[in-house]
Each structure stands twice: as C-alpha cells, then as structure tokens.
Enzyme design. Structure first.
Site, short mmCIF file in Angstrom:
data_model
loop_
_atom_site.label_atom_id
_atom_site.label_comp_id
_atom_site.label_asym_id
_atom_site.label_seq_id
_atom_site.Cartn_x
_atom_site.Cartn_y
_atom_site.Cartn_z
N ALA A 251 0.80 -1.24 0.00
CA ALA A 251 0.00 0.00 0.00
C ALA A 251 0.83 1.28 0.00
O ALA A 251 0.27 2.37 0.09
CB ALA A 251 -0.98 0.04 1.17
N ALA A 252 2.14 1.18 -0.14
CA ALA A 252 2.97 2.39 -0.17
C ALA A 252 2.58 3.27 -1.37
O ALA A 252 2.40 4.48 -1.24
CB ALA A 252 4.45 2.02 -0.24
N GLY A 253 2.43 2.64 -2.54
CA GLY A 253 2.03 3.40 -3.71
C GLY A 253 0.63 3.94 -3.60
O GLY A 253 0.34 5.07 -4.03
N ASP A 254 -0.26 3.18 -2.97
CA ASP A 254 -1.64 3.63 -2.80
C ASP A 254 -1.71 4.86 -1.90
O ASP A 254 -2.43 5.82 -2.19
CB ASP A 254 -2.49 2.51 -2.20
#
Length: 309
Positions: A251-254
């Site tokens: 979820a880093a990119g999210d």
C-alpha cells in the site's frame, strides 16, 4: 493549514488481503513455515479511498464486492473509515476480490484474484455520475476492467475533474486514454511496461522521456528508497525518500497517490503535493499491512524525518 476539504472520487478495486509473513518465500515445490497470518482490508481502490479519508478528504468509492462475508466486512470497513459507499455494489454471483500477499524482510509478492472487481462496469460508473459534479480529483487504477477505467476518466473530464491514473498493476494502455489523464504515477517497473519492454535497459531519464512522449501528461515515477522523479508542467525534477525502517511496502504506492490527490485537491501545487506524499509513503512502509498502515493527517503533520542520501 488545510486550505479546503478535497473532494475525491476513487473508482477501483476492493479486496481482502490474506497476508503471510515468513523468513523465506518458497520456490516451486517448497513448503516453508510462516511466522504470522492476518486478514487485512485491501485492494488498490479501497486503499486509496481509506488513505484519502484519513488524510482529511471527502471521499466517494465506486466499486463492487461479492455476496460473501468478506464483502460485508469491506463495506463496514469503508463506512467506518468515513468513505462514501452509496456506489459500492454487491454482486451476489461473485466472491469479493482477494489478494494473497507474502512478506519477507519488508518486501512483498502479491497474487490477486479480481472476483467482484470484474463487475465494475461503465454502466456502474454512469450510475455514480452525480458524485463527479463538483469533485476535485478522480483516482483510478488498473484492478478493474480497462473499459471501465476509460469510461471513468472520460466522465471525469466532462465534469472538469482532474484525473490521476495510477497504472497498477502494470498493463499496456490504449493511446486513446491519455487525453483524459492529467497525471500518471507509475513505479519504475510500471513505467517500463507502459512505454514498452524494448527500453527496459534505459536509464531513468530515457524512461521518463519515453513516457512523456507517449502520454503527453504530467508524470511522477515512484522509485522506492530512491524517492521520485517527475516531469510537471514542463519542469523535470526529483524528490528524495525519507529514511525509515521498512516493515512492509504493501500500500505504499496507494497511500502516496491518495496523498497527492488530497494535497492537490486542497489547491497545493503538484510539487508541494509530492513533498506531502513522501511523508505519507514513509509512514506507510513503517507499519505492517495495507489499510492498517495508512497514516492519519495528524501523524503526517507531526512526522519529522531525514532523507535517504
């Protein structure tokens, strides 16, 4: 100080994440013993919606869950996080999307079964057209059918809504989509796939130039611990990543994309939004899980860290 409340629409996937932590990810034919198993709300669309809500935005989710217990759980999760779910449909013929995530030393490998996410159709988006009126940003990813993504970006542009396309998971997209996109935000791998495998050996500048030539849009390429590179309004630049103890990159990119949307939706420039999103991404990778790791606005504003060199 927050300038205004950003109004964000997220059209995308809703999953339940089945997460296994182990010291070693098995190869073909191998069995290993894991240290931990958890079920965590996920899906790129739902992650971005929850992240934006925690950062102070007014968020409406457009998606679909199955008629199973996971679907009920995800609807309750989104509602409890303050995300609007009037246009999250329940398809009783489908199972809710599932992601199997294997985590080793903070890095992850993910297998996704779309399930009800395949039921997010252009007609579904059309039924949600009222939420596009007065919205600031549309966030969309690629865990739903491409024809639905295309319809959503066209509907957004017809209402004057800015479009941020996070092209994940990576896929080759039709040229017709780019006039309706204001900002595209791939990671390094996704940038190569978007442009073509032929430039896989190119340097970052070559990939950026190829992507700009293809899309004619603003571009931000996320690079993990190396930060981000960007081409915005004709200006190229980069922004470093914060030095943190990486626990889980899920979820880093999210969270980064949600932060971009929220800050830009509050009338900050994209350059300013990158600085805010870098903090959000750093906090996300410092904790375990997808939505369980997403920071609040207060946590971001109190974060003080140093950059990677």
């Amino acid at each position: 100080m927050q300038k205004k409340t950003a109004k964000i629409i997220v059209v995308g996937s809703i999953n339940i994440d089945l997460v296994v932590k182990s010291e070693h990810i098995p190869v073909a034919g191998e069995t290993v013993t894991g240290q931990e198993f958890v079920m965590i709300p996920g899906g790129k669309g739902a992650n971005q919606a929850v992240a934006a809500a925690r950062l102070g935005a007014q968020v409406e989710m457009v998606g679909c869950v199955g008629g199973d217990p996971f679907g009920k759980q995800m609807l309750e999760q989104l509602t409890n996080e303050g995300v609007g779910t009037s246009y999250v449909l329940v398809d009783p013929q489908q199972t809710t999307g599932v992601a199997l995530i294997q985590v080793q030393d903070g890095e992850n490998r993910i297998t996704v079964v779309p399930g009800a996410n395949a039921s997010v159709t252009p007609a579904h988006v059309e039924r949600a057209k009222d939420v596009f009126v007065g919205a600031d940003i549309l966030l969309v990813q690629l865990e739903i059918p491409q024809e639905t993504v295309m319809y959503a970006v066209q509907l957004a542009k017809s209402h004057g809504v800015k479009v941020i396309l996070n092209p994940a998971p990576a896929a080759v997209l039709p040229d017709e989509i780019w006039p309706f996109v204001d900002l595209v935000t791939p990671n390094e791998t996704e940038a190569v796939i978007l442009t073509s495998e032929q430039i896989a050996g190119s340097d970052q500048a070559g990939i950026m130039n190829e992507l700009r030539s293809l899309t004619k849009t603003d571009v931000i390429i996320t690079q993990g611990e190396k930060g981000v590179s960007y081409h915005l309004n004709g200006v190229e630049g980069s922004y470093p990543a914060y030095r943190v103890n990486v626990v889980d990159t899920t979820a880093a990119g999210d969270s980064f994309n949600a932060a971009l949307a929220v800050w830009h939706g509050e009338s900050y420039t994209l350059e300013q939004s990158i600085a805010f999103a870098a903090k959000v991404g750093a906090l996300t990778v410092s904790s375990f899980g997808a939505q369980t790791s997403l920071p609040t606005r207060q946590e971001v504003e109190s974060f003080e860290g140093s950059f990677n060199k």
